[in-house]
Design an enzyme around this catalytic site. Structure first.
Site, PDB file in Angstrom:
ATOM      1  N   ASN A   1      -4.206   4.834  -2.047  1.00 30.71           N
ATOM      2  CA  ASN A   1      -5.231   3.778  -2.062  1.00 30.71           C
ATOM      3  C   ASN A   1      -6.308   4.035  -0.996  1.00 30.71           C
ATOM      4  OD1 ASN A   1      -3.810   3.324   0.241  1.00 30.71           O
ATOM      5  ND2 ASN A   1      -3.367   1.167  -0.143  1.00 30.71           N
TER       6      ASN A   1
ATOM      7  N   HIS B   1      -5.724   4.808   2.175  1.00 28.56           N
ATOM      8  CA  HIS B   1      -5.381   4.429   3.552  1.00 28.56           C
ATOM      9  C   HIS B   1      -5.213   5.663   4.440  1.00 28.56           C
ATOM     10  CE1 HIS B   1      -0.727   4.216   2.727  1.00 28.56           C
ATOM     11  NE2 HIS B   1      -1.068   5.427   3.096  1.00 28.56           N
TER      12      HIS B   1
ATOM     13  N   ASP C   1       1.996   6.429  12.637  1.00 29.79           N
ATOM     14  CA  ASP C   1       2.367   5.134  12.047  1.00 29.79           C
ATOM     15  C   ASP C   1       3.863   5.100  11.763  1.00 29.79           C
ATOM     16  OD1 ASP C   1       2.330   6.947   9.956  1.00 29.79           O
ATOM     17  OD2 ASP C   1       1.203   5.687   8.585  1.00 29.79           O
TER      18      ASP C   1
HETATM   19  C1  GLP Z   1       2.045   6.971   3.961  1.00 30.98           C
HETATM   20  C2  GLP Z   1       1.799   6.982   5.472  1.00 30.98           C
HETATM   21  C3  GLP Z   1       0.665   7.874   5.855  1.00 30.98           C
HETATM   22  C4  GLP Z   1       0.667   9.092   4.996  1.00 30.98           C
HETATM   23  C5  GLP Z   1       0.306   8.675   3.601  1.00 30.98           C
HETATM   24  C6  GLP Z   1       0.369   9.779   2.577  1.00 30.98           C
HETATM   25  O1  GLP Z   1       2.199   5.672   3.507  1.00 30.98           O
HETATM   26  N1  GLP Z   1       1.561   5.681   5.983  1.00 30.98           N
HETATM   27  O2  GLP Z   1       0.693   8.189   7.222  1.00 30.98           O
HETATM   28  O3  GLP Z   1      -0.250  10.025   5.492  1.00 30.98           O
HETATM   29  O4  GLP Z   1       1.036   7.553   3.162  1.00 30.98           O
HETATM   30  O5  GLP Z   1       1.682  10.210   2.369  1.00 30.98           O
HETATM   31  P1  GLP Z   1       2.035  11.503   1.535  1.00 30.98           P
HETATM   32  O6  GLP Z   1       1.531  12.679   2.298  1.00 30.98           O
HETATM   33  O7  GLP Z   1       3.537  11.514   1.420  1.00 30.98           O
HETATM   34  O8  GLP Z   1       1.372  11.358   0.212  1.00 30.98           O
END
Ligand code: GLP
Length: 239
Positions: free
Chosen positions: A136, A138, A68
């Site tokens: 959240n 995702h 992404d």
């Molecule tokens: C971000 C990205 C994801 C990522 C997630 C967690 O917004 N869109 O691809 O895996 O949130 O991020 P983090 O590992 O920094 O908590």
């Protein structure tokens, strides 16, 4: 029940995930590897890069696809997924010819999503999918919604995503997200979800107990026959 492995801390989690990826790449050198960005997989990628420097055959044939991207940011902005993946893996290991990635700065994001979706249709499925977990629930930018989209698409970023720490390192604010879809993730041959720290504890508990619902996109991992959850104790401790 989703299979979960719990490691003492972030370092141990990162080493175990890097070892798992190393083993899989030895077994399938031309694997298509999907990479999330963010803080959670950073330690894993650092160790994978170190191992690949010692063992160049590990990445001599593999292909990488970016999960992404923030839309509207220049691709050299330090907040981007591009910046992180290029600097930790793609450039140091010389993989740019075998790296497929959304250009988040494209003026025509629909066309950019169609380009990546077409590529994946021709060259997929993903063999190894490395995921982080949004606060959240995702996955990538498959944000909680009434319905999820199967393939590459433009995402409306949630308020949670717009507060992501990555964006504090950058100069611009994203206007949208570009992401592979939930079917691209679920159709991956193997999936590894990494979670670290107290901030992910509630989400891990919810994931383990959740029905499959688009309001908690990570719950779609229950549909996957070969998913692994690697957590550190801080993320996995159930109070
Ligand atoms: C971000 C990205 C994801 C990522 C997630 C967690 O917004 N869109 O691809 O895996 O949130 O991020 P983090 O590992 O920094 O908590």
């Amino acid at each position: 029940m989703l299979p979960i492995r719990v490691f003492s801390d972030y370092e141990a989690l990162s080493q175990a995930a890097a070892d798992w990826l190393t083993g899989r790449l030895r077994a399938r050198p031309d694997a298509l590897v999907c990479l999330a960005a963010g803080s959670t997989p950073a330690g894993t990628y650092k160790r994978l890069a170190q191992q690949s420097t010692r063992e160049p055959s590990l990445v001599a044939q593999c292909r990488l696809i970016k999960l992404d991207e923030w839309g509207g940011l220049s691709m050299d902005d330090p907040a981007t997924c591009e910046y992180q993946l290029r600097n930790t893996l793609v450039d140091p290991l010389g993989l740019s010819d075998r790296y497929i990635a959304f250009d988040g700065h494209s003026m025509v994001p629909e066309a950019e999503c169609a380009r990546v979706a077409d590529w994946l249709k021709q060259n997929g499925p993903i063999d190894l999918c490395v995921l982080g977990l949004g606060v959240n629930g995702h996955l990538g930018f498959n944000e909680p919604a009434d319905a999820l989209q199967p393939h590459a698409h433009i995402a409306k970023l949630s308020a949670h995503s717009l507060q992501h720490p990555m964006l504090q390192q950058g100069f611009q604010r994203p206007t949208h997200g570009l992401t592979l879809g939930i079917a691209d993730i679920v159709q991956s041959r193997e999936v590894i979800l990494l979670a670290s720290g107290n901030a992910k504890r509630k989400q891990i508990r919810r994931l383990l107990n959740s029905d499959i619902t688009p309001v908690f996109p990570a719950s779609f991992l229950h549909l996957h026959p070969a998913v692994r959850l690697f957590c550190d104790e801080a993320a996995a401790t159930i109070e």
